[in-house]
Scaffold this motif. Structure first.
Motif, short mmCIF file in Angstrom:
data_model
loop_
_atom_site.label_atom_id
_atom_site.label_comp_id
_atom_site.label_asym_id
_atom_site.label_seq_id
_atom_site.Cartn_x
_atom_site.Cartn_y
_atom_site.Cartn_z
N ALA A 57 4.33 -55.58 16.51
CA ALA A 57 3.72 -56.08 17.66
C ALA A 57 4.02 -57.44 17.93
CB ALA A 57 2.14 -56.15 17.57
N THR A 58 4.43 -58.21 16.97
CA THR A 58 4.68 -59.66 17.11
C THR A 58 6.30 -60.13 17.09
OG1 THR A 58 4.18 -60.23 15.08
CG2 THR A 58 2.53 -60.67 16.86
N SER A 59 7.01 -59.19 16.51
CA SER A 59 8.40 -59.68 16.34
C SER A 59 9.35 -58.58 17.00
CB SER A 59 8.71 -59.46 14.59
OG SER A 59 7.71 -60.38 14.12
N PHE A 60 9.12 -57.48 17.37
CA PHE A 60 9.99 -56.51 17.90
C PHE A 60 10.05 -57.22 19.48
CE2 PHE A 60 11.44 -53.01 20.37
CZ PHE A 60 12.21 -52.35 19.53
N HIS A 61 11.45 -57.43 19.74
CA HIS A 61 11.66 -58.19 21.11
C HIS A 61 11.60 -57.21 22.14
CE1 HIS A 61 14.19 -60.05 23.99
NE2 HIS A 61 13.73 -60.87 23.82
N ILE A 62 10.94 -57.38 23.20
CA ILE A 62 10.74 -56.39 24.22
C ILE A 62 11.52 -56.62 25.22
CG2 ILE A 62 9.18 -55.15 25.78
CD1 ILE A 62 8.37 -54.17 23.10
N GLY A 63 12.53 -55.72 25.59
CA GLY A 63 13.49 -56.28 26.69
C GLY A 63 12.90 -55.87 28.07
N GLU A 64 13.55 -55.81 29.06
CA GLU A 64 13.07 -55.32 30.32
C GLU A 64 13.02 -53.82 30.36
OE1 GLU A 64 11.81 -56.42 33.70
OE2 GLU A 64 12.61 -57.96 32.65
N GLY A 65 11.80 -53.26 30.73
CA GLY A 65 11.51 -51.76 30.59
C GLY A 65 11.68 -51.42 29.56
N LEU A 96 16.72 -56.00 14.79
CA LEU A 96 16.84 -54.54 15.02
C LEU A 96 16.50 -54.46 16.45
CD1 LEU A 96 16.71 -51.25 14.67
CD2 LEU A 96 14.39 -51.43 14.22
N SER A 97 15.46 -54.99 17.20
CA SER A 97 15.01 -54.75 18.47
C SER A 97 16.25 -55.35 19.35
CB SER A 97 13.76 -55.49 19.05
OG SER A 97 13.78 -56.89 18.49
N ARG A 98 16.92 -56.29 19.07
CA ARG A 98 17.77 -56.92 19.69
C ARG A 98 19.19 -56.12 19.97
NH1 ARG A 98 16.03 -62.10 21.16
NH2 ARG A 98 14.13 -62.75 19.91
N ARG A 99 19.19 -55.26 19.03
CA ARG A 99 20.46 -54.35 19.23
C ARG A 99 20.33 -53.26 19.78
NH1 ARG A 99 24.49 -53.57 15.17
NH2 ARG A 99 25.07 -51.97 16.31
N LEU A 100 18.86 -52.62 19.84
CA LEU A 100 18.43 -51.49 20.66
C LEU A 100 18.64 -51.50 21.98
CD1 LEU A 100 15.68 -50.45 18.33
CD2 LEU A 100 17.85 -49.31 18.38
N PRO A 101 18.87 -50.61 22.77
CA PRO A 101 18.72 -50.75 24.31
C PRO A 101 17.37 -51.17 25.06
CG PRO A 101 19.52 -48.65 23.75
CD PRO A 101 18.85 -49.18 22.51
N ASP A 102 17.36 -51.99 25.78
CA ASP A 102 16.34 -52.75 26.47
C ASP A 102 15.11 -51.70 26.74
OD1 ASP A 102 16.97 -55.08 26.41
OD2 ASP A 102 17.43 -55.37 28.64
N ASN A 103 15.65 -50.61 27.23
CA ASN A 103 14.39 -49.51 27.37
C ASN A 103 13.82 -48.76 26.37
OD1 ASN A 103 16.72 -47.85 26.81
ND2 ASN A 103 16.23 -46.34 28.72
N THR A 104 14.10 -49.16 24.85
CA THR A 104 13.79 -48.21 23.90
C THR A 104 12.18 -48.33 23.70
OG1 THR A 104 15.48 -49.15 22.66
CG2 THR A 104 13.63 -48.67 21.27
N VAL A 105 11.67 -47.25 23.41
CA VAL A 105 10.24 -47.02 23.18
C VAL A 105 9.90 -47.27 21.55
CG1 VAL A 105 8.09 -45.27 23.12
CG2 VAL A 105 10.10 -45.32 24.74
N VAL A 106 9.09 -48.24 21.30
CA VAL A 106 8.76 -48.44 20.03
C VAL A 106 7.23 -48.16 19.62
CG1 VAL A 106 8.40 -51.03 20.30
CG2 VAL A 106 8.73 -50.16 18.17
#
Lengths: 165, 539
Positions: free
Chosen positions: B391-399, B369-379
């Motif tokens: 915390a450990t599996s949601f891939h945080i992109g730039e921003g 899911l995290s890789r499909r969402l835009p980088d600036n997503t707030v989770v």
């Protein structure tokens, strides 16, 4: 180890409960606590005798400093301050013991403030340790009531809480 | 200018540039609500007072400025305490306004009276009970200043009804001047030099960041320091998303629920540089062992945190942004190739087990899911297994931005905080991830989202258990599982329908892909229920 902590606070309602609340919720032990106004009517001074090691006292100081209404915190060492506490003790005292008690009072610089047929009330103002010794001395007569103000302390010399000399 | 005190309260909020307040009215706060009505400030009606605080908290985390919640006296105020404590534990700046009974009735146990300044005392940075209406401008100015400066935190203003109704001469102070409150902002120059010298000497330096980096808005500075000096970085749960997961110098979250690379790094480093991290027990379980082998440098704006949980060799009091800027002035490029190679070798590629029929692997779903969402997503992660998975599996992109109730661990935080975050920044995608337990602690806020058209996305991990407690019982109580079964929960898809919210259920890979498309593409409120194996492990 016992520590004497002097705290200058804004004279607002609720300040005292913030301070005592902080001690209880952080698990610091208060041995005694005395509060009163200072020469500045907007500032009160609290003297706390607390028990704990160096780390605990450092934490107490830092946590006290975080309270918005705390103006200044200072831990006073035994050598740098005069410390006093006032105590009133009511002792059982039939007529035949009166002179004994009067002698004790004289020797310990205690004052007799009240006498009845069966009791004597003594007032003594001294350091904590001296009060403890005084209690030992009068205890055999039978203490019926005892009340203490808690220690207050002031620095020796011209230095004050908020100003270094 | 002469005006009613309740009007003055509203003027104070305007002067603080408050555009939105979260609240729930009641008799004792009615004068304020009356004045608020024509003010142009948006009021978001929550469905439980605690959520007013959480929504303000979500907003404050986004803006970095104090956000406001308003509730009535008695039960309203008392319900708010959980949110106040949650904000306090994570140092989030919120200003809480509570109604109070008339001053002459205080202390007489009248209807809906509660001593809220007393009750909330352990959880506030400061509080006021305003008895003189003329104090309103000063109190509000101070409250916003105290909440947002130094180590941020909640400030409570208790407003008796008669005080709100009084008439005052209003002038908003330009600045708060509190003689006993002067936070140290700049680092001591000498100490900055010493800290830099230690960082330069270190063979295996490691930076550990915490929530203080966000509080100081020092994300850029800490990234720059790490990149300039080539120092690897790990994070506490509160510091997640300061670094992107794609950053080669970033090695993830430490602690009892952290990743192996981060935990090995903290055990093997020779100099540990803590930046706005308080070394909570969940991050470092054995500080004593660590302090014996490692030189510890620590920046914190709160002097009380230095040496509180771990002995510090070089303490540095100050605002992280300022102190890091001071350090950056001296920072020189360094080489730590061997150390970095070692760290790199500790990275573990996560392998996912095959899911039981009718379920999906939660971490895999979150990762995908995290890789499909835009980088600036707030989770926003809730509390429980879902928090650790996210915390450990949601891939945080730039921003990207991650937030959660880190210190207090308050269940039911995610949905209201997500609502607050989305209102603060409507253009950014905001997604809350919770469990079926935590959802049922904040479910009523779905109505708040619908009523105000706050287009948050919600993922519910359903295992019909309080999964983390269940796991504790399995491991620590001989498998005696008790009070952790969530039978009787509603059908969340039907519930979403009842609210008029788009929803779908994930039971396999195909439905997972559909759900992810819904979450990534649909411009509206959506709820996705993910069915998870009831025995799924946290780690």
């Amino acid at each position: 180890m016992k520590h004497t902590i002097s705290v200058l606070v804004e004279n607002h309602s609720g300040v005292l409960s913030r301070i005592t609340g902080l001690f209880s919720r952080r698990g610091f032990n208060i041995e005694s606590l005395a509060v009163g106004p200072t020469q500045d009517p907007e500032v009160s001074r609290i003297t706390i005798i607390a028990d704990g090691d160096e780390h605990t006292v450092e934490q107490i100081e830092k946590q006290l400093n975080k309270l918005i209404e705390v103006i200044k915190v200072r831990t006073l060492t035994k050598d740098e301050c005069f410390a006093r506490e006032l105590m009133l003790v009511k002792v059982s005292c039939p007529a035949e013991k009166r002179s004994e008690i009067m002698t004790i009072a004289e020797m310990t610089e205690a004052k007799i403030v009240d006498v009845t047929l069966t009791t004597v009330t003594l007032e003594i103002c001294a350091r904590y340790q001296k009060l403890e010794r005084f209690i030992e001395i009068v205890a055999p007569y039978g203490i019926t009531e005892l009340v203490r103000t808690g220690t207050i302390a002031i620095q020796k010399g011209s230095e004050t809480m908020d100003r270094k000399k | 200018m002469k005006m009613k005190a309740c009007q003055a309260m509203v003027e104070c909020l305007k002067a603080e540039n408050i555009k939105v307040v979260f609240g729930y009215p009641g008799a004792a706060i009615c004068p304020f609500y009356d004045a608020l009505m024509d003010s142009g400030i948006k009021h978001v009606l929550v469905r439980h007072e605690a959520n007013a605080g959480h929504e303000a908290s979500g907003m404050a985390r986004m803006t970095g400025k104090p956000a406001v919640c308003v509730v009535t006296s008695g039960p309203g105020a008392v319900n708010l305490i959980t949110a106040i404590a949650t904000a306090y534990a994570d140092s989030i700046p919120i200003v809480c306004i509570t109604g109070q009974v008339n001053t002459d009735q205080i202390g007489s146990d009248v209807f809906q009276e509660a001593d809220i300044t007393g009750a909330a005392e352990p959880f506030v940075k400061h509080s006021y009970l305003v008895k003189d209406p003329n104090d309103i401008p000063r109190v509000f100015k101070e409250a916003f200043y105290i909440a947002g400066s130094g180590r941020p935190g909640p400030v409570l203003i208790d407003m008796p009804m008669d005080v709100q109704k009084a008439e005052i001469d209003f002038e908003y102070p330009k600045k708060a001047d509190i003689r006993s409150y002067k936070p140290t902002l700049k680092g001591n120059a000498f100490q900055v030099k010493r800290v830099m010298a230690e960082l330069e000497k270190a063979k295996k330096p490691l930076i550990c960041i915490g929530g203080g980096v966000f509080a100081a808005n020092a994300q850029d500075e800490v990234v720059k320091l790490s990149h300039t000096m080539n120092i690897p970085v790990i994070t506490t749960m509160m510091g997640i998303s300061v670094f992107s997961d794609d950053d080669p110098l970033f090695f993830g979250m430490l602690g009892s629920h952290g990743v192996p690379a981060a935990n090995r790094a903290v055990n093997e480093c020779d100099v540990l540089f803590l930046v706005g991290a308080r070394v909570g027990d969940r991050a470092v379980r054995t500080p004593l062992a660590l302090e014996q082998t490692t030189k510890i440098l620590h920046i914190d704006i709160d002097p009380a945190e230095l040496g509180k949980n771990i002995r510090v060799d070089f303490p540095l009091v100050g605002d992280a942004k300022n102190v890091l800027t001071q350090l950056l002035e001296r920072a020189k490029p360094m080489q730590h190739d061997e150390w970095l190679a070692q760290l790199e070798s500790w990275r573990v590629e996560r392998k996912f087990a095959t899911a039981k029929k009718g379920t999906v692997v939660p971490r895999q779903f979150i990762d995908k899911l995290s890789r499909r969402l835009p980088d600036n997503t707030v989770v926003v992660a809730d509390v429980g297994q879902n928090q650790i998975w996210t915390a450990t599996s949601f891939h945080i992109g730039e921003g990207g931005r991650f937030m959660t109730s880190g210190g207090m661990g308050t269940m039911g935080y995610s949905l209201p905080a997500a609502i607050g975050a989305k209102i603060a920044d409507p253009k950014r995608p905001v997604i809350a991830i919770c469990g079926d337990g935590s959802l049922q602690m904040c479910m009523m806020e779905l109505a708040t989202a619908v009523q105000n058209d706050v287009r948050v996305k919600l993922v519910v991990m359903t295992n019909k258990r309080l999964g983390m407690v269940r796991e504790l019982q399995t491991k620590g109580y001989n498998g005696r599982e008790t009070a952790v079964f969530l039978d009787g929960s509603p059908d969340f898809i039907k519930l979403a329908e009842a609210y008029g919210i788009r929803s779908c259920r994930v039971t396999d890979d195909r439905s997972a892909d559909e759900a992810i498309s819904l979450l990534a593409e649909y411009d509206g409120i959506a709820l996705v229920e993910v069915i998870v194996d009831e025995n799924e492990a946290t780690l």
